[in-house]
Design a protein around this motif. Structure first.
Motif, mmCIF file in Angstrom:
data_model
loop_
_atom_site.group_PDB
_atom_site.id
_atom_site.type_symbol
_atom_site.label_atom_id
_atom_site.label_comp_id
_atom_site.label_asym_id
_atom_site.label_seq_id
_atom_site.Cartn_x
_atom_site.Cartn_y
_atom_site.Cartn_z
ATOM 1 N N GLU A 7 0.871 -1.184 0.000
ATOM 2 C CA GLU A 7 0.000 0.000 0.000
ATOM 3 C C GLU A 7 0.901 1.225 0.000
ATOM 4 O O GLU A 7 1.793 1.350 0.838
ATOM 5 N N VAL A 51 -5.212 -1.171 2.708
ATOM 6 C CA VAL A 51 -5.420 -2.273 3.656
ATOM 7 C C VAL A 51 -6.655 -1.974 4.507
ATOM 8 O O VAL A 51 -6.731 -0.941 5.170
ATOM 9 N N HIS A 62 -11.163 -3.030 15.418
ATOM 10 C CA HIS A 62 -12.577 -3.308 15.712
ATOM 11 C C HIS A 62 -12.917 -3.082 17.177
ATOM 12 O O HIS A 62 -13.988 -2.567 17.494
ATOM 13 N N ASP A 86 -17.418 -6.302 6.457
ATOM 14 C CA ASP A 86 -16.681 -7.524 6.799
ATOM 15 C C ASP A 86 -17.237 -8.210 8.042
ATOM 16 O O ASP A 86 -16.984 -9.385 8.270
ATOM 17 N N ASP A 153 -17.814 2.749 10.092
ATOM 18 C CA ASP A 153 -16.658 1.893 9.822
ATOM 19 C C ASP A 153 -16.448 1.874 8.315
ATOM 20 O O ASP A 153 -16.779 0.912 7.640
ATOM 21 N N SER A 154 -15.923 2.957 7.793
ATOM 22 C CA SER A 154 -15.847 3.104 6.336
ATOM 23 C C SER A 154 -14.407 2.991 5.849
ATOM 24 O O SER A 154 -13.470 2.897 6.629
ATOM 25 N N ASP A 156 -11.342 4.978 3.473
ATOM 26 C CA ASP A 156 -10.812 6.343 3.558
ATOM 27 C C ASP A 156 -11.781 7.341 2.897
ATOM 28 O O ASP A 156 -12.593 6.942 2.064
#
Ligand code: AG3
Length: 271
Positions: A7, A51, A62, A86, A153-154, A156
């Protein structure tokens, strides 16, 4: 031949993982999604070259996006997760014994691939209290009401997630929250993008009385120093005892994560 995924953190800095194999690659209508098996970090989920999680360190992210807002609320029962397809945030929310958890993910491929390859996060979908909605989070938030906690929880703030970092969106969220509700959001790293972090803080401060930034160490995200913000009209303090297991978060971290280094205070004009 060695296979690597890197990345790019800036034009001149990158983090690379040596890859055992590519498990699946999908171009969805929204984004480019890869799942790899790495040598040192287990399974790796990449969206648009960034990532999202690794099997080895996803617990930090999390736990930190979920437990601070959940423990700030005295009795969180109805929870909304925007993004988070996810299932990792839902897994942590379930530790608080909520009545309902709604995951609103725009890209059904994220849910499908996570169910197929990432059971360590997606196993939360087996719980009947978890409801998945494949929909734009903003449309859902405009329509639905009465959530005690909203977790954003997105990805960027570029691409499909950009609108989730706007003042307009935060205004809708005020009405989506029940009285006394709390929100948390991941907001990037102040090492490479201080303006993004400070911008989230500033925009949230226009809508909510109490807003705090807080941090966690996430080895596989750019710079490793990751920011979150928490916002509410009630003072931000811990209101319940923890009675569940975690690997990173604890009650001391609730407070210590909100202590800001000087360069962040200066950039965001915080005391
Ligand atoms: N979502 C936040 C990922 C941000 C990482 N950014 C980056 N690598 N440039 C994580 C999704 C996990 N549920």
């Amino acid at each position: 031949m060695e296979l690597w995924f890197s990345e790019m953190h800036t034009d001149n800095v990158k983090l690379g993982f040596r890859i055992r194999r590519e498990i699946e690659h999908v171009r969805s209508p929204y984004q480019d999604i890869h799942i790899f098996e790495t040598y040192d970090y287990g399974k790796l989920l990449v969206i648009d070259g960034t990532v999202q999680l690794t099997e080895r360190d996803e617990f930090v992210y999390h736990e930190m996006i979920v437990h601070p807002p959940m423990l700030t609320h005295p009795d969180p029962k109805r929870i909304l997760i925007i993004g988070g397809g996810d299932g990792g945030s839902a897994r942590e929310v379930l530790k608080h014994d909520p009545d309902e958890v709604h995951v609103v993910e725009i890209d059904e491929e994220v849910v499908r691939l996570s169910r197929k390859h990432l059971p360590f996060v997606a196993r939360s979908y087996d719980d009947p209290r978890v409801h998945i909605h494949i929909e734009d989070g903003i449309e859902f938030a405009k329509r639905e009401k009465n959530f005690d906690v909203i977790i954003i929880d997105s990805t960027d703030p570029v691409g499909p997630a950009e609108k989730l970092f706007s003042g307009e969106f935060y205004r809708y969220l005020r009405n989506t929250l029940a009285p006394g509700g709390i929100i948390s959001q991941q907001c990037g790293t102040p090492v490479y993008h201080p303006e993004e972090v400070c911008n989230v803080h500033a925009l949230l401060s226009r809508e909510f009385r109490y807003v705090r930034l807080y941090f966690a160490y996430i080895p596989t995200y750019p710079s490793g120093m990751w920011a979150f913000s928490i916002a509410s009209d009630e003072p931000i303090r811990i209101r319940r005892k923890m009675d569940f297991p975690t690997r990173y978060f604890n009650e001391e971290i609730y407070s210590s994560s909100m202590v800001l280094p000087n360069f962040v205070k200066e950039k965001c004009h915080q005391e």
